[in-house]
Design a protein around this motif. Structure first.
Motif, PDB file in Angstrom:
ATOM      1  N   LEU A   4     -25.966  30.053  55.395  1.00 21.90           N
ATOM      2  CA  LEU A   4     -24.962  29.642  54.407  1.00 21.90           C
ATOM      3  C   LEU A   4     -23.674  30.466  54.453  1.00 21.90           C
ATOM      4  O   LEU A   4     -22.571  29.893  54.521  1.00 21.90           O
ATOM      5  N   PRO A   5     -23.722  31.811  54.417  1.00 21.93           N
ATOM      6  CA  PRO A   5     -22.454  32.563  54.449  1.00 21.93           C
ATOM      7  C   PRO A   5     -21.685  32.390  55.754  1.00 21.93           C
ATOM      8  O   PRO A   5     -20.455  32.501  55.764  1.00 21.93           O
ATOM      9  N   MET A   6     -22.389  32.110  56.858  1.00 21.76           N
ATOM     10  CA  MET A   6     -21.687  31.848  58.116  1.00 21.76           C
ATOM     11  C   MET A   6     -20.854  30.576  57.998  1.00 21.76           C
ATOM     12  O   MET A   6     -19.712  30.516  58.477  1.00 21.76           O
ATOM     13  N   LEU A   7     -21.417  29.549  57.364  1.00 22.54           N
ATOM     14  CA  LEU A   7     -20.674  28.305  57.166  1.00 22.54           C
ATOM     15  C   LEU A   7     -19.453  28.531  56.281  1.00 22.54           C
ATOM     16  O   LEU A   7     -18.379  27.968  56.527  1.00 22.54           O
ATOM     17  N   GLN A   8     -19.609  29.355  55.240  1.00 20.50           N
ATOM     18  CA  GLN A   8     -18.481  29.615  54.345  1.00 20.50           C
ATOM     19  C   GLN A   8     -17.358  30.334  55.081  1.00 20.50           C
ATOM     20  O   GLN A   8     -16.180  30.008  54.919  1.00 20.50           O
ATOM     21  N   ALA A  38     -31.894  20.444  59.435  1.00 19.39           N
ATOM     22  CA  ALA A  38     -30.694  20.362  58.602  1.00 19.39           C
ATOM     23  C   ALA A  38     -29.466  20.112  59.469  1.00 19.39           C
ATOM     24  O   ALA A  38     -29.408  20.525  60.631  1.00 19.39           O
ATOM     25  N   GLU A  39     -28.504  19.427  58.885  1.00 23.90           N
ATOM     26  CA  GLU A  39     -27.232  19.165  59.554  1.00 23.90           C
ATOM     27  C   GLU A  39     -26.327  20.378  59.381  1.00 23.90           C
ATOM     28  O   GLU A  39     -26.085  20.835  58.257  1.00 23.90           O
ATOM     29  N   ILE A  40     -25.850  20.909  60.502  1.00 24.41           N
ATOM     30  CA  ILE A  40     -24.960  22.075  60.476  1.00 24.41           C
ATOM     31  C   ILE A  40     -23.545  21.615  60.787  1.00 24.41           C
ATOM     32  O   ILE A  40     -23.275  21.069  61.860  1.00 24.41           O
ATOM     33  N   ASP A  41     -22.663  21.826  59.842  1.00 25.80           N
ATOM     34  CA  ASP A  41     -21.266  21.446  60.027  1.00 25.80           C
ATOM     35  C   ASP A  41     -20.467  22.086  58.898  1.00 25.80           C
ATOM     36  O   ASP A  41     -20.669  21.757  57.729  1.00 25.80           O
ATOM     37  N   PRO A  42     -19.573  23.021  59.213  1.00 26.90           N
ATOM     38  CA  PRO A  42     -18.811  23.667  58.139  1.00 26.90           C
ATOM     39  C   PRO A  42     -17.960  22.688  57.340  1.00 26.90           C
ATOM     40  O   PRO A  42     -17.572  22.987  56.205  1.00 26.90           O
ATOM     41  N   GLU A  43     -17.670  21.512  57.906  1.00 31.76           N
ATOM     42  CA  GLU A  43     -16.851  20.525  57.205  1.00 31.76           C
ATOM     43  C   GLU A  43     -17.686  19.381  56.626  1.00 31.76           C
ATOM     44  O   GLU A  43     -17.124  18.385  56.169  1.00 31.76           O
ATOM     45  N   ARG A  44     -19.005  19.528  56.639  1.00 29.94           N
ATOM     46  CA  ARG A  44     -19.879  18.464  56.136  1.00 29.94           C
ATOM     47  C   ARG A  44     -19.619  18.174  54.657  1.00 29.94           C
ATOM     48  O   ARG A  44     -19.612  17.017  54.224  1.00 29.94           O
ATOM     49  N   VAL A  45     -19.423  19.214  53.868  1.00 25.36           N
ATOM     50  CA  VAL A  45     -19.232  19.058  52.424  1.00 25.36           C
ATOM     51  C   VAL A  45     -17.754  18.833  52.125  1.00 25.36           C
ATOM     52  O   VAL A  45     -16.904  19.661  52.479  1.00 25.36           O
ATOM     53  N   ASN A  46     -17.461  17.716  51.490  1.00 19.46           N
ATOM     54  CA  ASN A  46     -16.089  17.394  51.097  1.00 19.46           C
ATOM     55  C   ASN A  46     -15.854  17.909  49.680  1.00 19.46           C
ATOM     56  O   ASN A  46     -16.351  17.337  48.709  1.00 19.46           O
ATOM     57  N   ILE A  47     -15.122  18.992  49.578  1.00 19.60           N
ATOM     58  CA  ILE A  47     -14.910  19.642  48.284  1.00 19.60           C
ATOM     59  C   ILE A  47     -13.618  19.133  47.649  1.00 19.60           C
ATOM     60  O   ILE A  47     -12.559  19.129  48.282  1.00 19.60           O
ATOM     61  N   ILE A  48     -13.734  18.695  46.403  1.00 20.36           N
ATOM     62  CA  ILE A  48     -12.586  18.205  45.641  1.00 20.36           C
ATOM     63  C   ILE A  48     -12.303  19.193  44.514  1.00 20.36           C
ATOM     64  O   ILE A  48     -13.172  19.454  43.675  1.00 20.36           O
ATOM     65  N   LEU A  49     -11.111  19.761  44.510  1.00 20.46           N
ATOM     66  CA  LEU A  49     -10.711  20.645  43.413  1.00 20.46           C
ATOM     67  C   LEU A  49     -10.063  19.796  42.326  1.00 20.46           C
ATOM     68  O   LEU A  49      -9.066  19.117  42.575  1.00 20.46           O
ATOM     69  N   PRO A  50     -10.626  19.804  41.127  1.00 18.78           N
ATOM     70  CA  PRO A  50     -10.145  18.901  40.074  1.00 18.78           C
ATOM     71  C   PRO A  50      -8.794  19.325  39.519  1.00 18.78           C
ATOM     72  O   PRO A  50      -8.360  20.474  39.666  1.00 18.78           O
ATOM     73  N   ASP A  51      -8.154  18.382  38.878  1.00 18.16           N
ATOM     74  CA  ASP A  51      -6.911  18.664  38.159  1.00 18.16           C
ATOM     75  C   ASP A  51      -7.299  19.233  36.795  1.00 18.16           C
ATOM     76  O   ASP A  51      -7.792  18.511  35.928  1.00 18.16           O
ATOM     77  N   PHE A  52      -7.105  20.529  36.621  1.00 20.41           N
ATOM     78  CA  PHE A  52      -7.532  21.194  35.390  1.00 20.41           C
ATOM     79  C   PHE A  52      -6.455  22.190  34.978  1.00 20.41           C
ATOM     80  O   PHE A  52      -5.968  22.970  35.801  1.00 20.41           O
ATOM     81  N   GLU A  53      -6.088  22.168  33.719  1.00 22.80           N
ATOM     82  CA  GLU A  53      -5.031  23.056  33.229  1.00 22.80           C
ATOM     83  C   GLU A  53      -5.601  24.447  32.961  1.00 22.80           C
ATOM     84  O   GLU A  53      -6.391  24.650  32.036  1.00 22.80           O
ATOM     85  N   MET A  54      -5.199  25.396  33.791  1.00 22.38           N
ATOM     86  CA  MET A  54      -5.668  26.770  33.659  1.00 22.38           C
ATOM     87  C   MET A  54      -4.824  27.530  32.632  1.00 22.38           C
ATOM     88  O   MET A  54      -3.678  27.163  32.358  1.00 22.38           O
ATOM     89  N   PRO A  55      -5.360  28.617  32.080  1.00 20.09           N
ATOM     90  CA  PRO A  55      -4.599  29.412  31.105  1.00 20.09           C
ATOM     91  C   PRO A  55      -3.504  30.209  31.798  1.00 20.09           C
ATOM     92  O   PRO A  55      -3.532  30.392  33.024  1.00 20.09           O
ATOM     93  N   PRO A  56      -2.539  30.701  31.058  1.00 20.48           N
ATOM     94  CA  PRO A  56      -1.524  31.588  31.654  1.00 20.48           C
ATOM     95  C   PRO A  56      -2.207  32.782  32.322  1.00 20.48           C
ATOM     96  O   PRO A  56      -3.073  33.421  31.737  1.00 20.48           O
ATOM     97  N   GLY A  57      -1.856  33.043  33.565  1.00 19.75           N
ATOM     98  CA  GLY A  57      -2.485  34.139  34.295  1.00 19.75           C
ATOM     99  C   GLY A  57      -3.734  33.730  35.048  1.00 19.75           C
ATOM    100  O   GLY A  57      -4.302  34.526  35.793  1.00 19.75           O
ATOM    101  N   GLY A  58      -4.194  32.476  34.838  1.00 19.02           N
ATOM    102  CA  GLY A  58      -5.351  31.983  35.575  1.00 19.02           C
ATOM    103  C   GLY A  58      -6.677  32.485  35.040  1.00 19.02           C
ATOM    104  O   GLY A  58      -6.761  33.054  33.943  1.00 19.02           O
TER     105      GLY A  58
END
Length: 636
Positions: free
Chosen positions: A40-44, A224-244
């Protein structure tokens, strides 16, 4: 039958290797769940490199079933990990290991120019009791936050049936109390896929992510399928606080609490929702009955449906909807409500105490009564009574549906599911499908009766676990006539069922300390306590310190193996010189132990013995310490 293999298959077989699971960047490889945690950490790291980020990884924890072999797998893969800038440093104990992971995220406010990498992502690992002892550092580290290119996953090895534990364990509630979103993979592949999601969530929402593993998943093996791009990650539209939401310094406790409760948890929920981590597996337009499950319970539910003859098409025809949960806490509300819409009843299938069930009831509570489905899980309904849940009953055990103790099996789930489907009219009496389900239930019942007959008619070969042949502690744990000993965590725990006058035990690192609470009120003047050298190094020295501080009369039998024997023989201390008898004797004398004696089969090896540490310091056996042959143990 003897036709030649296709050329591409022949070439693949010529180069296949057991290391493929670590060396392949793309393809399929056979691996266990533990090995997936190594990969897992190698894929990351590879995913980060693809977007131009130079990151590193750090892994620390303490071994314990079902993750007892994780550290050994990491050591074996050392060269593969090093090639990806991943460092493995075992912890002295779980709590200190967690603190090292907190340190990787504190690099977010390190002095300008001191960081060699864009971020450090981490894995903490430990058995269920290790999760318990880490709650303080977990809470602090989670409130402090993560870095944008770091993130931490805390992997818990849970033992639901106390197979190799002194208590059955469920880490979900501790993770929840610490504010960790909890992932529960149901397969080897999901350890890889959900692991990448867990790091992405940790980075996006500024939280540590918990991952629950149990024997049936993490000790299983699959391709298991090995592919660092196998997982399609979507970062949502979310309003973060000032300073994150990420770690910073200076920072105050109340500001951290506000970020966690007002933003970070909801950012995590937005991530779950955007990536559809919880989703319907079986559904149709006219569904009336819902089943929701996660992890092993999801696999058992699929098997239960198959055992009842209810395949996916039949479920759709009958109006049965199946929902799979990957993140069991916090339970994402929008997806859950979409699942619940149109249903008359939902059965929650989960092992141990309720996690999903209580959240589901809370999320549906304010729905109008004409559209709100009934929710059942651990307990069946009281006929015609909608006045309250199990806590409103004097003793709800008579209405148990899916037990909270021990574990669940496909047969238990199948019986509960069939009963509720009949009750709700999903399986009309006299229908063909009801007859098929009844026939399948009869087969399950017949199998169980046959097993009961087999158990009753076959003499039980009761063979209790015992010390390995030749183990010196088979004699070390004996006590003089008229004496008694207290047990602890380690192989010597077995003495509680041997002829060793040993009764009671403690958590790891508490060995002998119950005597501090007993001696002021007892006519006994002295007691023995068994303590392994692995536990001594982990936290047992503090137990000895407590006994010294209290001034009680106790003899510790420190059982020396120079290895953590119970989890695979790992070295004590993980350093080349180990943790020697001379080092232990020096420490105990400095603590103020009144009398120290070394009992061994080879007294001569301590004549003039010395120990040189990695730092070049030479230690000798302290003055006044006697060395006796093991034959003199009772006299000593």
């Amino acid at each position: 039958m003897n036709a030649p293999l296709p050329e591409h298959i022949r070439k693949a077989l010529e180069t296949v290797s057991l290391d493929d699971k670590y060396t392949l960047d793309h393809g399929r490889a056979f691996m266990s769940g533990v090995q997936a945690l190594v990969k897992l950490p190698m894929l990351q790291r590879q995913r980060d490199a693809l977007v131009g980020k130079n990151t590193a990884g750090f892994i620390s924890g303490y071994r314990g079933s079902p993750l007892g072999g994780y550290d050994q797998a990491l050591w074996k893969a050392k060269k593969h990990l090093a090639a990806q800038n991943i460092v493995f440093q075992p912890g002295v104990n779980e709590e200190l290991a967690a603190t090292t992971l907190w340190g990787t995220q504190q690099m977010g406010f390190a002095p300008q120019g001191s960081n060699r990498f864009d971020g450090v992502f981490g894995i903490w690992y430990g058995k269920g009791p290790g999760v318990d002892r880490c709650s303080d550092v977990f809470k602090h580290a989670n409130m402090a936050g993560t870095t944008p290119w770091g993130g931490v996953i805390a992997v818990a090895g849970d033992d639901h049936v106390a197979k190799s534990s002194t208590a059955a364990h469920q880490s979900d509630h501790i993770f929840k109390a610490c504010g960790f979103p909890v992932f529960f993979p149901a397969s080897v592949q999901e350890i890889l896929d959900l692991g990448l999601h867990a790091w992405a969530m940790s980075r996006f929402a500024g939280v540590w992510a918990g991952m629950k593993t149990i024997q049936e998943i993490v000790e299983s093996s699959a391709t298991a399928e090995i592919d660092p791009e196998r997982v399609n990650i979507i970062l949502p539209d979310f309003e973060m606080p000032p300073g994150g939401v990420h770690i910073r310094w200076p920072d105050t406790a109340l500001e951290q609490e506000t970020r966690l409760m007002d933003y970070k948890w909801y950012a995590a929920l937005a991530y779950v929702r955007a990536n559809r981590l919880n989703h319907n597996v079986i559904e149709s337009a006219n569904d009336r009955y819902g089943v929701i499950a996660s992890g092993k319970a999801y696999n058992d539910t699929r098997q239960a449906l198959a055992d009842l003859g209810l395949d996916d098409d039949t479920c759709r025809q009958l109006g049965i909807r199946l929902h799979k949960v990957a993140v069991v806490w916090p339970l994402e509300a929008q997806t859950t409500r979409e699942f619940a819409t149109g249903l008359r009843e939902i059965l929650v299938v989960e092992e141990k105490r309720q996690v999903i069930e209580y959240q589901l009831k809370e999320e549906l509570y304010n729905w109008r009564s004409d559209v709100r489905p009934d929710v059942l899980g651990k307990f069946d309904e009281v006929s015609g009574d909608h006045s309250g849940g199990e806590w409103s009953m004097p003793n709800p055990s008579a209405n148990q549906l899916l037990r909270a103790n021990a574990d669940l099996s496909p047969a238990i789930i199948a019986r509960a599911l069939a009963a509720r489907l009949k009750k709700r009219g999903i399986l009309p009496e006299g229908s063909d499908v009801a007859a098929r389900v009844d026939a399948q239930l009869a087969i399950l019942e017949a199998k169980e009766r046959a097993q009961q007959v087999l158990n009753a008619s076959t003499p039980q070969a009761d063979r209790l676990p015992w010390f390995c042949s030749g183990c010196p502690h088979n004699t070390s744990t004996r006590v003089p006539d008229g004496s008694r000993a207290m047990g602890g965590i380690g192989c010597h725990f077995m003495t509680i069922w041997m002829d060793r006058s040993t009764n009671g035990f403690t958590q790891m690192g508490g060995e002998g300390v119950p005597w501090v609470g007993q001696q002021p009120f007892s006519n006994e003047k002295h007691i023995f306590a068994n303590l392994g050298d692995g536990t001594y190094f982990h936290s047992g020295l503090l137990a000895i310190r407590q006994s010294i501080a209290a001034g009680v009369n106790i003899t510790y039998k420190l059982l020396y193996n120079d290895a953590v024997a119970m989890t695979g023989g790992q070295p004590v201390g993980e350093r080349p010189e180990g943790h020697s008898v001379i080092q232990i004797a020096q420490s105990l004398q400095a603590e103020g132990v009144s009398r120290i004696t070394i009992v061994t089969d080879e007294p001569e090896k301590y004549h003039g013995a010395h120990h040189t540490t990695v730092g070049g310091i030479t230690l000798k056996l302290p003055e006044g310490i006697k060395v006796q042959h093991r034959d003199e143990l009772d006299r000593v």
